[in-house]
Design a protein around this motif. Structure first.
Motif, PDB file in Angstrom:
ATOM      1  N   GLU A  46       0.831  -1.207   0.000  1.00 27.46           N
ATOM      2  CA  GLU A  46       0.000   0.000   0.000  1.00 27.46           C
ATOM      3  C   GLU A  46       0.859   1.248   0.000  1.00 27.46           C
ATOM      4  OE1 GLU A  46      -2.208  -0.529   3.635  1.00 27.46           O
ATOM      5  OE2 GLU A  46      -0.604   0.292   4.877  1.00 27.46           O
ATOM      6  N   LEU A  47       0.279   2.314  -0.526  1.00 30.80           N
ATOM      7  CA  LEU A  47       0.984   3.591  -0.569  1.00 30.80           C
ATOM      8  C   LEU A  47       1.122   4.169   0.829  1.00 30.80           C
ATOM      9  CD1 LEU A  47       0.508   6.504  -3.014  1.00 30.80           C
ATOM     10  CD2 LEU A  47       0.161   6.939  -0.588  1.00 30.80           C
ATOM     11  N   VAL A  48       2.294   4.710   1.114  1.00 27.49           N
ATOM     12  CA  VAL A  48       2.514   5.453   2.358  1.00 27.49           C
ATOM     13  C   VAL A  48       2.587   6.945   2.051  1.00 27.49           C
ATOM     14  CG1 VAL A  48       4.034   5.840   4.319  1.00 27.49           C
ATOM     15  CG2 VAL A  48       3.733   3.519   3.424  1.00 27.49           C
ATOM     16  N   ALA A  49       3.523   7.319   1.173  1.00 28.01           N
ATOM     17  CA  ALA A  49       3.697   8.724   0.822  1.00 28.01           C
ATOM     18  C   ALA A  49       4.479   8.826  -0.475  1.00 28.01           C
ATOM     19  CB  ALA A  49       4.439   9.478   1.932  1.00 28.01           C
ATOM     20  N   THR A  50       4.171   9.869  -1.253  1.00 21.40           N
ATOM     21  CA  THR A  50       4.909  10.139  -2.485  1.00 21.40           C
ATOM     22  C   THR A  50       5.247  11.606  -2.566  1.00 21.40           C
ATOM     23  OG1 THR A  50       2.925  10.534  -3.802  1.00 21.40           O
ATOM     24  CG2 THR A  50       3.733   8.275  -3.724  1.00 21.40           C
ATOM     25  N   ILE A  51       6.258  11.901  -3.389  1.00 21.54           N
ATOM     26  CA  ILE A  51       6.680  13.283  -3.582  1.00 21.54           C
ATOM     27  C   ILE A  51       7.177  13.434  -5.010  1.00 21.54           C
ATOM     28  CG2 ILE A  51       8.996  12.789  -2.652  1.00 21.54           C
ATOM     29  CD1 ILE A  51       8.968  15.695  -1.530  1.00 21.54           C
ATOM     30  N   THR A  52       6.753  14.512  -5.674  1.00 15.40           N
ATOM     31  CA  THR A  52       7.188  14.763  -7.042  1.00 15.40           C
ATOM     32  C   THR A  52       8.457  15.622  -7.040  1.00 15.40           C
ATOM     33  OG1 THR A  52       5.994  16.834  -7.301  1.00 15.40           O
ATOM     34  CG2 THR A  52       4.762  14.791  -7.725  1.00 15.40           C
ATOM     35  N   ASN A  53       9.010  15.830  -8.242  1.00 18.05           N
ATOM     36  CA  ASN A  53      10.219  16.647  -8.337  1.00 18.05           C
ATOM     37  C   ASN A  53       9.945  18.081  -7.903  1.00 18.05           C
ATOM     38  OD1 ASN A  53       8.682  16.843 -10.877  1.00 18.05           O
ATOM     39  ND2 ASN A  53      10.258  18.307 -11.423  1.00 18.05           N
ATOM     40  N   ALA A  54       8.682  18.521  -8.002  1.00  8.22           N
ATOM     41  CA  ALA A  54       8.301  19.860  -7.551  1.00  8.22           C
ATOM     42  C   ALA A  54       7.935  19.860  -6.073  1.00  8.22           C
ATOM     43  CB  ALA A  54       7.126  20.379  -8.386  1.00  8.22           C
ATOM     44  N   ARG A  55       8.150  18.722  -5.417  1.00  8.60           N
ATOM     45  CA  ARG A  55       7.906  18.551  -3.981  1.00  8.60           C
ATOM     46  C   ARG A  55       6.423  18.609  -3.615  1.00  8.60           C
ATOM     47  NH1 ARG A  55      13.011  20.433  -4.450  1.00  8.60           N
ATOM     48  NH2 ARG A  55      14.597  19.351  -3.205  1.00  8.60           N
ATOM     49  N   SER A  56       5.585  18.236  -4.544  1.00  6.82           N
ATOM     50  CA  SER A  56       4.179  18.031  -4.229  1.00  6.82           C
ATOM     51  C   SER A  56       4.055  16.669  -3.551  1.00  6.82           C
ATOM     52  CB  SER A  56       3.342  18.062  -5.506  1.00  6.82           C
ATOM     53  OG  SER A  56       2.000  17.763  -5.232  1.00  6.82           O
ATOM     54  N   THR A  57       3.373  16.631  -2.406  1.00 11.40           N
ATOM     55  CA  THR A  57       3.330  15.399  -1.622  1.00 11.40           C
ATOM     56  C   THR A  57       1.922  14.812  -1.530  1.00 11.40           C
ATOM     57  OG1 THR A  57       3.051  16.648   0.427  1.00 11.40           O
ATOM     58  CG2 THR A  57       5.299  16.074  -0.207  1.00 11.40           C
ATOM     59  N   ASN A  58       1.885  13.513  -1.263  1.00  9.95           N
ATOM     60  CA  ASN A  58       0.629  12.801  -1.081  1.00  9.95           C
ATOM     61  C   ASN A  58       0.851  11.765   0.023  1.00  9.95           C
ATOM     62  OD1 ASN A  58      -2.047  11.894  -1.696  1.00  9.95           O
ATOM     63  ND2 ASN A  58      -1.154  10.162  -2.769  1.00  9.95           N
ATOM     64  N   TYR A  59      -0.091  11.671   0.954  1.00  9.66           N
ATOM     65  CA  TYR A  59       0.046  10.748   2.077  1.00  9.66           C
ATOM     66  C   TYR A  59      -1.186   9.862   2.218  1.00  9.66           C
ATOM     67  CZ  TYR A  59       3.842  13.775   3.769  1.00  9.66           C
ATOM     68  OH  TYR A  59       5.013  14.494   3.888  1.00  9.66           O
ATOM     69  N   ALA A  60      -0.957   8.656   2.687  1.00 14.76           N
ATOM     70  CA  ALA A  60      -2.081   7.812   3.087  1.00 14.76           C
ATOM     71  C   ALA A  60      -2.745   8.460   4.300  1.00 14.76           C
ATOM     72  CB  ALA A  60      -1.590   6.412   3.435  1.00 14.76           C
ATOM     73  N   ASP A  61      -4.058   8.339   4.404  1.00 15.43           N
ATOM     74  CA  ASP A  61      -4.771   8.948   5.531  1.00 15.43           C
ATOM     75  C   ASP A  61      -4.237   8.448   6.869  1.00 15.43           C
ATOM     76  OD1 ASP A  61      -8.052   9.007   3.911  1.00 15.43           O
ATOM     77  OD2 ASP A  61      -6.375  10.415   3.839  1.00 15.43           O
ATOM     78  N   SER A  62      -3.822   7.206   6.907  1.00 15.67           N
ATOM     79  CA  SER A  62      -3.398   6.594   8.164  1.00 15.67           C
ATOM     80  C   SER A  62      -2.087   7.168   8.712  1.00 15.67           C
ATOM     81  CB  SER A  62      -3.241   5.079   7.987  1.00 15.67           C
ATOM     82  OG  SER A  62      -2.276   4.789   6.994  1.00 15.67           O
ATOM     83  N   VAL A  63      -1.332   7.877   7.870  1.00 20.06           N
ATOM     84  CA  VAL A  63      -0.042   8.411   8.326  1.00 20.06           C
ATOM     85  C   VAL A  63       0.008   9.931   8.339  1.00 20.06           C
ATOM     86  CG1 VAL A  63       1.084   6.340   7.411  1.00 20.06           C
ATOM     87  CG2 VAL A  63       1.128   8.465   6.074  1.00 20.06           C
ATOM     88  N   LYS A  64      -1.040  10.583   7.862  1.00 19.71           N
ATOM     89  CA  LYS A  64      -1.059  12.052   7.827  1.00 19.71           C
ATOM     90  C   LYS A  64      -0.860  12.621   9.223  1.00 19.71           C
ATOM     91  CE  LYS A  64      -3.898  12.764   3.702  1.00 19.71           C
ATOM     92  NZ  LYS A  64      -5.227  13.184   3.180  1.00 19.71           N
ATOM     93  N   GLY A  65       0.003  13.614   9.311  1.00 20.47           N
ATOM     94  CA  GLY A  65       0.292  14.243  10.592  1.00 20.47           C
ATOM     95  C   GLY A  65       1.370  13.541  11.400  1.00 20.47           C
ATOM     96  N   ARG A  66       1.757  12.341  10.975  1.00 20.72           N
ATOM     97  CA  ARG A  66       2.789  11.597  11.696  1.00 20.72           C
ATOM     98  C   ARG A  66       4.039  11.373  10.846  1.00 20.72           C
ATOM     99  NH1 ARG A  66       1.889   6.466  13.070  1.00 20.72           N
ATOM    100  NH2 ARG A  66       0.437   6.035  11.353  1.00 20.72           N
ATOM    101  N   PHE A  67       3.864  11.188   9.537  1.00 19.27           N
ATOM    102  CA  PHE A  67       4.984  10.924   8.637  1.00 19.27           C
ATOM    103  C   PHE A  67       5.236  12.141   7.754  1.00 19.27           C
ATOM    104  CE2 PHE A  67       4.487   5.981   8.277  1.00 19.27           C
ATOM    105  CZ  PHE A  67       4.485   5.903   9.665  1.00 19.27           C
ATOM    106  N   THR A  68       6.503  12.350   7.403  1.00 17.88           N
ATOM    107  CA  THR A  68       6.874  13.426   6.493  1.00 17.88           C
ATOM    108  C   THR A  68       7.844  12.882   5.453  1.00 17.88           C
ATOM    109  OG1 THR A  68       6.645  15.080   8.251  1.00 17.88           O
ATOM    110  CG2 THR A  68       7.871  15.726   6.279  1.00 17.88           C
TER     111      THR A  68
END
Length: 115
Positions: A46-68
């Motif tokens: 499952e997805l945890v987090a992704t980041i593009t070259n422009a530093r746009s990020t996406n997080y799984a709901d379960s880790v938002k606020g805890r993972f960076t």
């Protein structure tokens, strides 16, 4: 030869922190997407987090606020800072890099959250 070298996994108690690092080498093309996925035992990846070259990020709901997630484009490195870890975060964590139409995966690093 493309290599994704992961480090930083281990055993921590609930509420603890870990920092995962993934260094990519041998990739000639432009790296657009870097990310972390995880695979709990007996479950699908499952997805945890992704980041593009422009530093746009996406997080799984379960880790938002805890993972960076962050990245260093010059070093082709992606970092996952994990705070306030919970037992349900226990899994093998995989680094993923997308360059053009190619997708590369690391070998995985075990994260275990247990008292």
């Amino acid at each position: 030869q493309v290599q994704l070298v992961e480090s930083g996994g281990g055993l921590v108690p609930p509420g603890g922190s870990l920092r995962l690092s993934c260094a990519a080498s041998g990739i000639i093309g432009f790296i657009y997407h870097m990310g972390w996925y995880r695979e709990p035992r007996g479950k699908q990846r499952e997805l945890v987090a992704t980041i593009t070259n422009a530093r746009s990020t996406n997080y799984a709901d379960s880790v938002k606020g805890r993972f960076t997630i962050s990245r260093d484009n010059a070093k082709n490195t992606v970092i996952l800072q994990m705070n306030n870890l919970k037992p349900e975060d226990t899994a093998v964590y995989y680094c993923n890099v997308i360059s053009g139409t190619a997708s590369y995966w690391g070998q995985g690093t075990q994260v275990t959250v247990s008292s």
